[in-house]
Design a protein around this motif. Structure first.
Motif, PDB file in Angstrom:
ATOM      1  N   TRP A  14       0.755  -1.067   0.027  1.00  0.00           N
ATOM      2  CA  TRP A  14       0.178   0.820  -0.087  1.00  0.00           C
ATOM      3  C   TRP A  14       0.523   1.169  -0.263  1.00  0.00           C
ATOM      4  O   TRP A  14       1.102   2.424  -0.957  1.00  0.00           O
ATOM      5  CB  TRP A  14      -0.880  -0.339   1.079  1.00  0.00           C
ATOM      6  CG  TRP A  14      -2.138  -0.766   1.251  1.00  0.00           C
ATOM      7  CD1 TRP A  14      -2.565  -1.274  -0.300  1.00  0.00           C
ATOM      8  CD2 TRP A  14      -3.492  -0.473   1.988  1.00  0.00           C
ATOM      9  NE1 TRP A  14      -3.468  -2.433   0.290  1.00  0.00           N
ATOM     10  CE2 TRP A  14      -3.987  -1.865   1.611  1.00  0.00           C
ATOM     11  CE3 TRP A  14      -3.142  -0.670   3.306  1.00  0.00           C
ATOM     12  CZ2 TRP A  14      -5.734  -1.843   2.037  1.00  0.00           C
ATOM     13  CZ3 TRP A  14      -4.524  -0.963   3.800  1.00  0.00           C
ATOM     14  CH2 TRP A  14      -5.445  -1.131   3.744  1.00  0.00           C
ATOM     15  N   ARG A  17       2.452   1.799  -3.279  1.00  0.00           N
ATOM     16  CA  ARG A  17       1.401   2.336  -4.481  1.00  0.00           C
ATOM     17  C   ARG A  17       0.903   3.449  -4.123  1.00  0.00           C
ATOM     18  O   ARG A  17       0.438   3.436  -5.465  1.00  0.00           O
ATOM     19  CB  ARG A  17       0.633   0.849  -5.033  1.00  0.00           C
ATOM     20  CG  ARG A  17       1.773  -0.030  -5.483  1.00  0.00           C
ATOM     21  CD  ARG A  17       0.774  -0.994  -4.837  1.00  0.00           C
ATOM     22  NE  ARG A  17       1.083  -2.721  -5.714  1.00  0.00           N
ATOM     23  CZ  ARG A  17       0.584  -4.338  -5.575  1.00  0.00           C
ATOM     24  NH1 ARG A  17      -0.639  -4.123  -4.943  1.00  0.00           N
ATOM     25  NH2 ARG A  17       1.701  -4.863  -5.952  1.00  0.00           N
ATOM     26  N   HIS A  18       0.334   3.036  -3.176  1.00  0.00           N
ATOM     27  CA  HIS A  18      -0.254   4.525  -3.130  1.00  0.00           C
ATOM     28  C   HIS A  18      -0.252   5.665  -2.337  1.00  0.00           C
ATOM     29  O   HIS A  18      -1.186   6.908  -2.028  1.00  0.00           O
ATOM     30  CB  HIS A  18      -1.704   3.862  -2.163  1.00  0.00           C
ATOM     31  CG  HIS A  18      -2.119   2.675  -3.440  1.00  0.00           C
ATOM     32  ND1 HIS A  18      -2.479   2.895  -4.440  1.00  0.00           N
ATOM     33  CD2 HIS A  18      -2.137   1.579  -2.930  1.00  0.00           C
ATOM     34  CE1 HIS A  18      -2.960   1.125  -5.801  1.00  0.00           C
ATOM     35  NE2 HIS A  18      -3.070   0.742  -3.855  1.00  0.00           N
ATOM     36  N   TYR A  21       0.005   8.630  -3.687  1.00  0.00           N
ATOM     37  CA  TYR A  21      -1.351   9.539  -4.650  1.00  0.00           C
ATOM     38  C   TYR A  21      -1.938  10.020  -3.184  1.00  0.00           C
ATOM     39  O   TYR A  21      -2.317  11.022  -3.059  1.00  0.00           O
ATOM     40  CB  TYR A  21      -1.856   8.050  -5.007  1.00  0.00           C
ATOM     41  CG  TYR A  21      -3.416   8.891  -5.315  1.00  0.00           C
ATOM     42  CD1 TYR A  21      -3.088   9.717  -7.002  1.00  0.00           C
ATOM     43  CD2 TYR A  21      -4.161   8.310  -5.116  1.00  0.00           C
ATOM     44  CE1 TYR A  21      -4.204   9.941  -7.622  1.00  0.00           C
ATOM     45  CE2 TYR A  21      -5.550   8.739  -5.503  1.00  0.00           C
ATOM     46  CZ  TYR A  21      -5.773   9.237  -6.411  1.00  0.00           C
ATOM     47  OH  TYR A  21      -6.960   9.650  -6.692  1.00  0.00           O
ATOM     48  N   LEU A  22      -2.386   9.721  -2.228  1.00  0.00           N
ATOM     49  CA  LEU A  22      -2.994   9.878  -1.016  1.00  0.00           C
ATOM     50  C   LEU A  22      -2.539  10.978  -0.237  1.00  0.00           C
ATOM     51  O   LEU A  22      -3.051  11.682   0.426  1.00  0.00           O
ATOM     52  CB  LEU A  22      -3.121   8.313  -0.304  1.00  0.00           C
ATOM     53  CG  LEU A  22      -3.747   7.661  -0.530  1.00  0.00           C
ATOM     54  CD1 LEU A  22      -3.480   6.160   0.508  1.00  0.00           C
ATOM     55  CD2 LEU A  22      -4.908   7.916  -1.003  1.00  0.00           C
ATOM     56  N   GLU A  60      -8.611  -0.786  -5.897  1.00  0.00           N
ATOM     57  CA  GLU A  60      -7.617  -0.811  -4.284  1.00  0.00           C
ATOM     58  C   GLU A  60      -7.456   1.203  -4.166  1.00  0.00           C
ATOM     59  O   GLU A  60      -7.864   0.990  -3.155  1.00  0.00           O
ATOM     60  CB  GLU A  60      -6.534  -1.351  -4.144  1.00  0.00           C
ATOM     61  CG  GLU A  60      -5.414  -1.934  -2.788  1.00  0.00           C
ATOM     62  CD  GLU A  60      -4.727  -2.302  -2.702  1.00  0.00           C
ATOM     63  OE1 GLU A  60      -4.342  -3.372  -2.470  1.00  0.00           O
ATOM     64  OE2 GLU A  60      -3.557  -1.742  -3.894  1.00  0.00           O
ATOM     65  N   ARG A  61      -7.055   1.582  -4.691  1.00  0.00           N
ATOM     66  CA  ARG A  61      -6.549   3.302  -4.550  1.00  0.00           C
ATOM     67  C   ARG A  61      -7.745   3.610  -5.153  1.00  0.00           C
ATOM     68  O   ARG A  61      -8.122   4.448  -3.368  1.00  0.00           O
ATOM     69  CB  ARG A  61      -6.026   3.749  -6.579  1.00  0.00           C
ATOM     70  CG  ARG A  61      -6.105   5.047  -6.314  1.00  0.00           C
ATOM     71  CD  ARG A  61      -4.679   5.016  -6.522  1.00  0.00           C
ATOM     72  NE  ARG A  61      -3.744   4.842  -6.336  1.00  0.00           N
ATOM     73  CZ  ARG A  61      -2.257   5.585  -7.257  1.00  0.00           C
ATOM     74  NH1 ARG A  61      -2.550   6.166  -8.363  1.00  0.00           N
ATOM     75  NH2 ARG A  61      -1.459   5.286  -7.026  1.00  0.00           N
ATOM     76  N   THR A  62      -8.728   3.509  -5.379  1.00  0.00           N
ATOM     77  CA  THR A  62     -10.448   3.902  -5.374  1.00  0.00           C
ATOM     78  C   THR A  62     -10.933   4.110  -3.800  1.00  0.00           C
ATOM     79  O   THR A  62     -11.125   4.516  -3.602  1.00  0.00           O
ATOM     80  CB  THR A  62     -11.689   4.042  -6.220  1.00  0.00           C
ATOM     81  OG1 THR A  62     -10.787   3.842  -7.416  1.00  0.00           O
ATOM     82  CG2 THR A  62     -12.638   4.680  -6.251  1.00  0.00           C
ATOM     83  N   THR A  65      -8.799   6.025  -1.471  1.00  0.00           N
ATOM     84  CA  THR A  65      -8.621   7.453  -1.591  1.00  0.00           C
ATOM     85  C   THR A  65     -10.943   7.527  -0.832  1.00  0.00           C
ATOM     86  O   THR A  65     -10.711   8.649  -0.281  1.00  0.00           O
ATOM     87  CB  THR A  65      -9.262   7.942  -2.558  1.00  0.00           C
ATOM     88  OG1 THR A  65      -8.214   7.476  -3.613  1.00  0.00           O
ATOM     89  CG2 THR A  65      -9.734   9.335  -3.147  1.00  0.00           C
TER      90      THR A  65
ATOM     91  N   GLU B  77      -1.466  14.054 -10.079  1.00  0.00           N
ATOM     92  CA  GLU B  77      -0.776  13.586  -9.376  1.00  0.00           C
ATOM     93  C   GLU B  77       0.495  14.736 -10.187  1.00  0.00           C
ATOM     94  O   GLU B  77       1.850  14.060 -10.364  1.00  0.00           O
ATOM     95  CB  GLU B  77       0.129  12.284  -9.638  1.00  0.00           C
ATOM     96  CG  GLU B  77      -0.665  11.477  -8.711  1.00  0.00           C
ATOM     97  CD  GLU B  77       0.026   9.953  -8.589  1.00  0.00           C
ATOM     98  OE1 GLU B  77       1.069   9.746  -8.352  1.00  0.00           O
ATOM     99  OE2 GLU B  77      -0.671   9.102  -9.267  1.00  0.00           O
TER     100      GLU B  77
END
Lengths: 196, 102
Positions: A14, A17-18, A21-22, A60-62, A65, B77
């Protein structure tokens, strides 16, 4: 993990990867790097607790988020209901003494130097465009917290007015006044800080 | 100093029309909400006579456009906000510890 799920969760990756972004998503909305880092961490921990309930209908990202979004709204609400940023009675009127004259017979007219000077706020080239984005962020940071919360929810998150009023516990009249005050300050900040 | 007909006309108008504070509020309000006829007319009349509020209305439209660009760039991003290595490592440790505890 069930094979019928379109998407699965993989918590070990996590952060890799995210995480960025988060963090990016959070920092644009709360304008505080430390707070944004805490929110990302809380999101991952909440995700770990809730992963059995992940139905695999979104990525997973959505999903992460959407957890982060809830946490950001909680942050807004806390800021909003804190004593120092409560929505005072004087703030429910359209009149704003920082921008308009208070003496008769021209009460409510622009104060000298507080009205718009230049015709355009738009950048001319790509370089200027990048510069403008930095100043937009700076000007959002300079908004009082209660104005920033409603402005970001409306203009960045594109939430509808009913949702914002429900989340912040305000009436639609309060919201319109707050958005007006936020726009006044954003325009003024961009003209003074960016154009000058 | 004697006040001329121009000044008296301005005072007369300012008493009968909405002032800039209300006009700028209506400019903001129309972004989110449909104005009723009376408010729409009051704003239209004000904008006919006030060049500052005309500029303000123009700039609010441009602000909305710039915010759209800002929103799109940041969601793609391009805002260049990254977790610091320290935060990255701290969060990774917390997540790993929590995973192992389960």
């Amino acid at each position: 993990m069930s094979n019928t799920k379109e998407h699965t969760v993989d918590p070990q990756h996590w952060v890799e990867r995210h995480g960025d972004y988060l963090f990016n998503y959070a920092v644009v909305r709360v304008n505080d790097r430390g707070k944004a880092e805490d929110l990302v961490q809380e999101t991952f921990l909440a995700g770990l607790k809730a992963r059995d309930r992940f139905r695999g209908e979104s990525t997973e990202r959505t999903w992460l988020t959407s957890i982060l979004k809830r946490k950001i709204i909680d942050t807004y609400r806390k800021k909003y209901t804190s004593k120092e940023s409560s929505f005072g009675e004087h703030e429910q009127t359209v009149f704003d003494g920082d921008f308009y004259r208070s003496e008769e017979p021209f009460r409510g007219h622009w104060l000298e130097g507080m009205g718009p000077n230049s015709h355009s706020l738009l950048p001319e080239g790509e370089l200027e465009q990048a510069e403008l984005m930095k100043f937009i962020r700076l000007c959002i940071e300079n908004l009082p917290p209660q104005l920033a919360a409603s402005f970001v929810m409306k203009m960045i998150d594109e939430e509808d007015s009913d949702t914002i009023c429900k989340e912040l516990g305000i009436t639609s009249s309060n919201l319109w006044v707050m958005l007006h005050r936020a726009r006044l300050r954003m325009r003024d900040c961009l003209e003074k800080k960016w154009l000058n | 100093m004697a006040k001329g007909p121009g000044y008296r006309m301005m005072v007369y108008m300012s008493k009968r029309m909405i002032a800039c504070d209300e006009a700028s509020f209506l400019i903001s309000l129309r972004e989110d909400h449909r104005l009723g006829f009376r408010r729409w007319w009051q704003l239209k009349m004000h904008l006919l006579t006030c060049h500052l509020c005309r500029k303000y209305a123009h700039q609010i439209g441009q602000l909305n456009h710039s915010l759209e660009v800002y929103r799109d760039q940041c969601s793609n991003e391009l805002c260049e906000h990254h977790l610091s290595p320290e935060a990255d490592s701290r969060i990774s440790k917390v997540v790993t510890r929590e995973l192992n505890a389960k």
